[in-house]
Write an enzyme that holds these catalytic residues in place. Structure first.
Site, mmCIF file in Angstrom:
data_model
loop_
_atom_site.group_PDB
_atom_site.id
_atom_site.type_symbol
_atom_site.label_atom_id
_atom_site.label_comp_id
_atom_site.label_asym_id
_atom_site.label_seq_id
_atom_site.Cartn_x
_atom_site.Cartn_y
_atom_site.Cartn_z
ATOM 1 N N LYS A 81 40.687 84.442 37.753
ATOM 2 C CA LYS A 81 39.885 84.266 38.968
ATOM 3 C C LYS A 81 40.493 85.041 40.128
ATOM 4 C CE LYS A 81 38.079 80.467 41.856
ATOM 5 N NZ LYS A 81 38.097 79.003 42.027
ATOM 6 N N SER A 156 33.911 76.890 42.372
ATOM 7 C CA SER A 156 34.005 78.276 42.799
ATOM 8 C C SER A 156 34.427 79.226 41.688
ATOM 9 C CB SER A 156 34.991 78.387 43.961
ATOM 10 O OG SER A 156 36.282 77.946 43.580
ATOM 11 N N SER A 180 36.403 72.908 41.159
ATOM 12 C CA SER A 180 36.028 74.297 40.903
ATOM 13 C C SER A 180 36.350 74.816 39.517
ATOM 14 C CB SER A 180 36.676 75.221 41.946
ATOM 15 O OG SER A 180 36.092 75.020 43.201
#
Length: 471
Positions: A81, A156, A180
Site C-alpha cells: 500500500k 483505505s 482499512s
C-alpha cells in the site's frame, strides 16, 4: 490444461516451487502480464516495478533450485500500500502534496518480506492519507472492485484488496487505522487481519497514531499466516512493537477448535443494516456450531457504541487536522475535499479536553471488551453494515435517499481497544458482491483468530471473479 499461476495462493505456489512444477520467474511474469491487462480497469496499482520484480524472481528461482528457499513465501508476489515505505519508491500517500522523493529505507513489514524472499513488485492505491473507507484520490483517480468495477473496493487499502481478488499477486500489505484492512477485505472477498496492536511493527509513525496497524490481505487465512510469520518479527524503529515471539502462525492455525464460546453481536448501536448482510452473517454465525463452537447471540456490545464512536472520531479528526499545519494553506485546495472538510471541522470542534476525554473513553472501551473476552473466546459481527456501493461516493445511499454515514460501525472499535480482528468472506449477495464476517478475540490471540477464520473459509470456499481484459 495449463495452470493459471495468477489464481494460485501463496501456499500453493510454494508447493509448486518445491516440486519444480512452477518457478518464481514464471509466476511473476504471469502476474505482470495480468496486471498490464487488468490494472487499467481497476486502477489497483499506482506503480509496478517489473524489472526489479524479475530480478528478485530470478534470485528466488536459484534458491528454490538449490533447495534453500528463505521461507514458504520465497518467490511470491506481494504489493505494498502506498502509505507504507518502500525503498526506492516515493511514499505518495495518495496525495498531490507529498514529497515524491524516493524513500531511502523500507518500512519494517517490507524489510521482513524481502528477507523472506517475497517479490515486492507493486504499490497499491489508497485514499489520501488513508482517511476514508473508499479508494479514490486527486492524485491517482478511482480504484474499482473486481467483482463489479462500478462498485468501490472499499478503503483505505482498496488497491490492495482489488489486486488480490483480481489475481494481481496473492499477497498484499494494507494498513488499518479504523478498518482499512478489514473493510476492503470484506468488499473484495478476502481474509484480512488487523493483529494485536504492536504485533506487526510499523515505521514511520502513522498520522493516525496508535490507531494504526499494518496487516496482510490475502485470499486465505493460511496465506495471512505465512505473511505474519515474516512481518511480525520485532523492529526497533517501532516504539510500541511487542516483544518477539516464536509463534509459527501457519502451524498454529491448524489446531483443533473445540469447546469454544462465541458471542455474536449483529448490531453496534442504532444504525442501518443491509438485510442481505444481516442474513448472510447470521447464517454464518450459526454455522460456527459445526466448527466446535457454542454460539450465543448477544444483544449489544459491552460499551455504549455511541461513546466509543465519539472517542474514535475525535482522535481521527484531530490527527487529520495536523495536515493543515504540515502543508501550506495555499495548497490546501489540492487535498481530497472530504479530507479537507474533516480536518477543518476538527479545528473548530475539538479542544484539549475533548482529546483527553477521548483517550479516557478509549481506556474504558478496552476494559469493557477485555471483560467480554473473559466470558467469550471470540466475537462475531458483520465486518461492514452494507454491500459494496458505487464508486465516487464517500458513503452509500440510505433508504431515505440521504448519505448513510453509519455504514461501517463495526471495525474502528477494535482499533481503539487494540484487539486482533479479521474479516473472512461469508457469502455473496444477490448482486454477486462479497459480504464479510468479522472475527475478534482477546489480546495476543492473533493465531486463534486466523485459525477460526481459516476453518470457516475452508468449509465455505469462494470462487473469485474472472475479469474481462482490456483490448
Amino acid at each position: 490444461m495449463t495452470q493459471d499461476l495468477t489464481q494460485m495462493t501463496a501456499a500453493q505456489l510454494g508447493r509448486l516451487y518445491a516440486k519444480g512444477k512452477a518457478s518464481p520467474v514464471e509466476a511473476i511474469k504471469a502476474v505482470l502480464a495480468r496486471s498490464e491487462k487488468i490494472n487499467p480497469i481497476l486502477n489497483a496499482f499506482c506503480r509496478v516495478d517489473g524489472e526489479a520484480a524479475l530480478a528478485q524472481a530470478r534470485a528466488s528461482e536459484r534458491r528454490w533450485k538449490k533447495g534453500k528457499p528463505l521461507s514458504a513465501i520465497d518467490g511470491v508476489a506481494v504489493s505494498i500500500k502506498e502509505l507504507v515505505r518502500v525503498k526506492g519508491w516515493p511514499a505518495s500517500m495518495g496525495s498531490k502534496l507529498t514529497d515524491k522523493t524516493p524513500s531511502d529505507a523500507d518500512a519494517p513489514a517490507v524489510a521482513r518480506l524481502r528477507e523472506a524472499g517475497a517479490i515486492v513488485f507493486a504499490q497499491s492505491t489508497s485514499s489520501e492519507f488513508g482517511h476514508k473507507g473508499v479508494t479514490d484520490t486527486p492524485l491517482h483517480g478511482v480504484t474499482r472492485n473486481p467483482w463489479n468495477p462500478a462498485m468501490t473496493p472499499g478503503g483505505s487499502s482498496g488497491g490492495a484488496g482489488a489486486a488480490v481478488a483480481a489475481g494481481l499477486g496473492p499477497l498484499a500489505i494494507g494498513t488499518d487505522g479504523g478498518g482499512s484492512v478489514r473493510i476492503p477485505s470484506s468488499f473484495n472477498g478476502l481474509v484480512g487481519i488487523k493483529a494485536t496492536f504492536g504485533r506487526v511493527p510499523a515505521w514511520p509513525p502513522s498520522m493516525t497514531g496508535e490507531l494504526s496497524n499494518t496487516g496482510p490481505m490475502c485470499r486465505t487465512a493460511l496465506d495471512c499466516a505465512l505473511m505474519l510469520n515474516a512481518i511480525s518479527r520485532n523492529d526497533p524503529r517501532d516504539a510500541f512493537a511487542l516483544p518477539a515471539d516464536d509463534t509459527n502462525y501457519a502451524k498454529a492455525i491448524d489446531g483443533k477448535l473445540k469447546k469454544l464460546k462465541v458471542g455474536f453481536v449483529l448490531r453496534f448501536g442504532d444504525h442501518p443494516l443491509d438485510i442481505e448482510v444481516a442474513a448472510l452473517v447470521t447464517k454464518a454465525a450459526k454455522q460456527f456450531e459445526k466448527l466446535g463452537c457454542k454460539v450465543e447471540e448477544v444483544d449489544a456490545p459491552p460499551f455504549p457504541h455511541g461513546e466509543a464512536g465519539k472517542s474514535f472520531v475525535t482522535q481521527w479528526l484531530t490527527n487529520s487536522a495536523r495536515l493543515l499545519e504540515i502543508y501550506p494553506e495555499a495548497r490546501h485546495g489540492e487535498f481530497d475535499p472530504n479530507l479537507l472538510a474533516g480536518a477543518k471541522a476538527a479545528l473548530g470542534r475539538y479542544g484539549v479536553q475533548d482529546v483527553v476525554a477521548a483517550f479516557a473513553i478509549r481506556r474504558e472501551v478496552a476494559v469493557a471488551w477485555n471483560l467480554f473476552f473473559e466470558k467469550y473466546d471470540f466475537l462475531l459481527t458483520p465486518t461492514v453494515a452494507v454491500q459494496p456501493f458505487a464508486v465516487l461516493q464517500n458513503w452509500p445511499d440510505g433508504l431515505d435517499g440521504k448519505p448513510n454515514m453509519m455504514w461501517s460501525p463495526y471495525t474502528a472499535t477494535f482499533n481503539l481497544t487494540r484487539h486482533p480482528a479479521a474479516s473472512v468472506p461469508c457469502g455473496l449477495s444477490s448482486a454477486g458482491l462479497p459480504v464479510g464476517l468479522q472475527i475478534v478475540a482477546g489480546h495476543f490471540k492473533d493465531a486463534a483468530v486466523l485459525a477460526l477464520a481459516g476453518a470457516y473459509a475452508a468449509a465455505h470456499p469462494l470462487d473469485f471473479p474472472v475479469l474481462p481484459e482490456t483490448p
